[in-house]
Design a protein around this motif. Structure first.
Motif, PDB file in Angstrom:
ATOM      1  N   ALA A  17       0.719  -1.111  -0.100  1.00 10.95           N
ATOM      2  CA  ALA A  17      -0.174   0.231  -0.046  1.00 10.95           C
ATOM      3  C   ALA A  17       0.832   1.390   0.061  1.00 10.95           C
ATOM      4  O   ALA A  17       0.627   2.388  -0.753  1.00 10.95           O
ATOM      5  N   GLN A  18       1.941   1.305   0.871  1.00 11.98           N
ATOM      6  CA  GLN A  18       2.657   2.315   1.005  1.00 11.98           C
ATOM      7  C   GLN A  18       3.538   2.690  -0.406  1.00 11.98           C
ATOM      8  O   GLN A  18       3.447   3.725  -0.862  1.00 11.98           O
ATOM      9  N   VAL A  19       4.004   1.327  -1.130  1.00  4.97           N
ATOM     10  CA  VAL A  19       4.755   1.484  -2.263  1.00  4.97           C
ATOM     11  C   VAL A  19       3.902   2.105  -3.445  1.00  4.97           C
ATOM     12  O   VAL A  19       4.019   2.821  -4.274  1.00  4.97           O
ATOM     13  N   LEU A  20       2.693   1.438  -3.440  1.00  2.73           N
ATOM     14  CA  LEU A  20       1.757   1.928  -4.774  1.00  2.73           C
ATOM     15  C   LEU A  20       1.279   3.369  -4.475  1.00  2.73           C
ATOM     16  O   LEU A  20       1.187   4.189  -5.348  1.00  2.73           O
ATOM     17  N   LEU A  23       4.093   5.603  -5.719  1.00  4.71           N
ATOM     18  CA  LEU A  23       4.142   5.535  -7.248  1.00  4.71           C
ATOM     19  C   LEU A  23       2.716   6.022  -8.055  1.00  4.71           C
ATOM     20  O   LEU A  23       2.668   6.130  -9.246  1.00  4.71           O
ATOM     21  N   GLY A  24       1.936   6.574  -6.940  1.00  4.38           N
ATOM     22  CA  GLY A  24       0.750   7.116  -7.507  1.00  4.38           C
ATOM     23  C   GLY A  24      -0.288   6.105  -8.075  1.00  4.38           C
ATOM     24  O   GLY A  24      -1.024   6.487  -9.010  1.00  4.38           O
ATOM     25  N   VAL A  25      -0.199   5.040  -7.739  1.00  4.06           N
ATOM     26  CA  VAL A  25      -1.274   4.004  -8.264  1.00  4.06           C
ATOM     27  C   VAL A  25      -2.347   3.450  -7.216  1.00  4.06           C
ATOM     28  O   VAL A  25      -2.038   3.204  -5.967  1.00  4.06           O
ATOM     29  N   PRO A  26      -3.556   4.091  -7.490  1.00  4.72           N
ATOM     30  CA  PRO A  26      -4.732   3.943  -6.532  1.00  4.72           C
ATOM     31  C   PRO A  26      -5.063   2.415  -6.086  1.00  4.72           C
ATOM     32  O   PRO A  26      -5.021   1.593  -7.242  1.00  4.72           O
ATOM     33  N   ILE A  27      -5.262   2.035  -5.005  1.00  5.48           N
ATOM     34  CA  ILE A  27      -5.848   0.733  -4.461  1.00  5.48           C
ATOM     35  C   ILE A  27      -7.478   0.950  -4.285  1.00  5.48           C
ATOM     36  O   ILE A  27      -7.707   1.634  -3.588  1.00  5.48           O
ATOM     37  N   VAL A  28      -7.870   0.414  -5.487  1.00  6.49           N
ATOM     38  CA  VAL A  28      -9.268   0.611  -5.412  1.00  6.49           C
ATOM     39  C   VAL A  28     -10.247  -0.210  -4.824  1.00  6.49           C
ATOM     40  O   VAL A  28     -11.549  -0.425  -4.768  1.00  6.49           O
ATOM     41  N   GLY A  46      -7.092   2.210   4.812  1.00 12.41           N
ATOM     42  CA  GLY A  46      -8.204   3.026   4.437  1.00 12.41           C
ATOM     43  C   GLY A  46      -8.759   2.742   2.738  1.00 12.41           C
ATOM     44  O   GLY A  46      -9.012   3.245   2.135  1.00 12.41           O
ATOM     45  N   VAL A  47      -8.830   1.316   2.740  1.00  8.77           N
ATOM     46  CA  VAL A  47      -9.102   0.715   1.348  1.00  8.77           C
ATOM     47  C   VAL A  47     -10.547   0.180   1.299  1.00  8.77           C
ATOM     48  O   VAL A  47     -10.747  -0.753   2.494  1.00  8.77           O
ATOM     49  N   PRO A  48     -11.450   0.307   0.414  1.00  4.19           N
ATOM     50  CA  PRO A  48     -12.599  -0.590   0.622  1.00  4.19           C
ATOM     51  C   PRO A  48     -12.401  -1.859   0.668  1.00  4.19           C
ATOM     52  O   PRO A  48     -11.531  -2.419  -0.146  1.00  4.19           O
ATOM     53  N   PHE A  49     -13.397  -2.659   1.202  1.00  2.00           N
ATOM     54  CA  PHE A  49     -13.193  -3.992   1.436  1.00  2.00           C
ATOM     55  C   PHE A  49     -14.270  -4.898   0.698  1.00  2.00           C
ATOM     56  O   PHE A  49     -15.454  -4.543   0.886  1.00  2.00           O
ATOM     57  N   TYR A 280      10.570  -2.913  -1.485  1.00  2.96           N
ATOM     58  CA  TYR A 280       9.692  -3.578  -2.501  1.00  2.96           C
ATOM     59  C   TYR A 280       9.440  -2.511  -3.703  1.00  2.96           C
ATOM     60  O   TYR A 280       9.031  -2.740  -4.698  1.00  2.96           O
ATOM     61  N   LEU A 281       9.998  -1.132  -3.391  1.00  2.00           N
ATOM     62  CA  LEU A 281       9.641  -0.005  -4.538  1.00  2.00           C
ATOM     63  C   LEU A 281      10.154  -0.417  -5.524  1.00  2.00           C
ATOM     64  O   LEU A 281       9.517  -0.290  -6.848  1.00  2.00           O
ATOM     65  N   PRO A 282      11.468  -0.791  -5.895  1.00  2.00           N
ATOM     66  CA  PRO A 282      11.919  -1.324  -7.297  1.00  2.00           C
ATOM     67  C   PRO A 282      11.289  -2.382  -7.841  1.00  2.00           C
ATOM     68  O   PRO A 282      11.013  -2.304  -8.992  1.00  2.00           O
ATOM     69  N   LEU A 283      10.950  -3.352  -7.075  1.00  2.00           N
ATOM     70  CA  LEU A 283      10.230  -4.549  -7.625  1.00  2.00           C
ATOM     71  C   LEU A 283       8.767  -4.002  -8.061  1.00  2.00           C
ATOM     72  O   LEU A 283       8.520  -4.462  -9.382  1.00  2.00           O
ATOM     73  N   VAL A 284       8.070  -3.266  -7.300  1.00  2.00           N
ATOM     74  CA  VAL A 284       6.757  -2.794  -7.995  1.00  2.00           C
ATOM     75  C   VAL A 284       6.861  -2.068  -8.890  1.00  2.00           C
ATOM     76  O   VAL A 284       6.072  -2.322 -10.094  1.00  2.00           O
ATOM     77  N   ARG A 285       7.600  -0.913  -9.011  1.00  2.00           N
ATOM     78  CA  ARG A 285       8.065  -0.078 -10.063  1.00  2.00           C
ATOM     79  C   ARG A 285       8.309  -0.689 -11.336  1.00  2.00           C
ATOM     80  O   ARG A 285       7.506  -0.594 -12.444  1.00  2.00           O
TER      81      ARG A 285
END
Length: 324
Positions: A17-20, A23-28, A46-49, A280-285
């Motif tokens: 969640a922090q990495v996304l 990177l400006g990627v919303p978790i919907v 703070g994510v809808p479940f 995990y930032l480089p991996l996700v990016r």
């Protein structure tokens, strides 16, 4: 891009969640097979479940799913993602053993979907330097390597709400199955398809008296190639840990710790630089970049399954007792 987290009760969920977010990627949205734990984790983020992953995916139509399964239900957590042919990144170890991980990898292969695995330590500095030296003809022959990941005491898992990590029937093992995964994947990278022989191994349970090991070490050999040692532990006395990757070749000696990289070349020259701590930032990016570019993932589910199978062999070697 838009993302969902499937298996949000996993302790890695806040990391992703922090990495996304960075990177400006919303978790919907998020889901979990454990509805109570999942709802609580999603609320903290703070994510809808949604209790039903399939309904979540159909409603939101995300671009990628981050699948973080409890080890004994990896396939069950992944199934709705596969059914909708959604690109995904899945946390290791993809099962309690190599057979479960391999079965998952086969199921994924049948779909042809973009399927990344979370082998985050492939993104540390040392691997780019090895590739550059090899391309320049300066690396020479690798003689030996050492890969160590030792993190804090195992009590952190119950504190994080994932006490199942200390139950081998659910997790499939302790420090080796969890942290040693990265070291074994690194060893497979050094082997470069030539295979690994498990020469010996040991595990220890003496300090915490838990049903999963607190420390493991293995001696691996590449046929007609280098010797490789792997260490993994829940044996760091405090928060934090000890990370060291070392590769010794005839043309260069390379060492990577959490925040420093050193390289001594055969001509005597030394380069030493501060580097970002493994994250995990480089991996996700890189995973998102490759997905958008239509490229294969940086680490595949097949890579993850291969490491899981070597770990099975290390456990078997550790239980054989004295070797002749």
């Amino acid at each position: 891009m838009r993302a969902v987290i499937v298996g949000v009760a996993h302790w890695h969920a806040p990391i992703y969640a922090q990495v996304l977010g960075e990177l400006g990627v919303p978790i919907v949205g998020a889901s979990d097979l454990d509805a109570e734990a999942g709802a609580a984790s999603a609320a903290r983020l703070g994510v809808p479940f949604s209790a039903e992953a399939a309904a979540l995916l159909q409603r939101e139509r995300p671009d990628i799913a981050f699948v973080l399964p409890r080890h004994d239900r990896a396939m069950a957590e992944l199934r709705p993602v596969l059914d909708q042919r959604l690109p995904f990144l899945i946390e290791k170890p993809m099962g309690r053993n190599g057979s479960e991980a391999q079965a998952l990898a086969r199921a994924v292969g049948d779909t042809g979907v973009f399927a990344a695995s979370a082998l985050a330590n492939r993104e540390v500095e040392i691997w780019g330097r090895v590739a550059a030296l090899r391309a320049a003809g300066q690396l020479g022959t690798v003689m030996h390597a050492h890969f160590r990941v030792v993190n804090g005491p195992p009590g952190r898992y119950p504190a994080w709400g994932v006490a199942w990590m200390l139950e081998p029937a659910i997790s499939g093992g302790g420090a080796l199955r969890n942290l040693g995964f990265h070291g074994v994947d690194a060893a497979l990278s050094v082997a470069a398809g030539r295979g690994l022989i498990v020469r010996g191994a040991a595990v220890s349970y003496g300090a915490y008296r838990l049903p999963v090991e607190e420390f493991a070490t293995a001696l691996l050999c590449v046929p007609d190639g280098p010797a490789i040692t792997v260490e993994a532990g829940y044996s760091y006395a405090a928060d934090g840990g000890d990370f060291e990757w070392r590769i010794a070749a005839t043309g260069a000696y390379l060492k990577q710790t959490r925040d420093r990289f050193e390289m001594r070349l055969a001509d005597g020259s030394l380069e030493a630089v501060q580097t970002p701590a493994p994250s995990y930032l480089p991996l996700v990016r890189e995973t998102l970049r490759r997905l958008q570019a239509g490229m294969p993932p940086p680490a595949s589910v097949g890579d993850c399954a291969a490491a899981a199978q070597v770990i099975d062999r290390i456990y078997a070697a550790a239980t054989k007792g004295d070797m002749p």
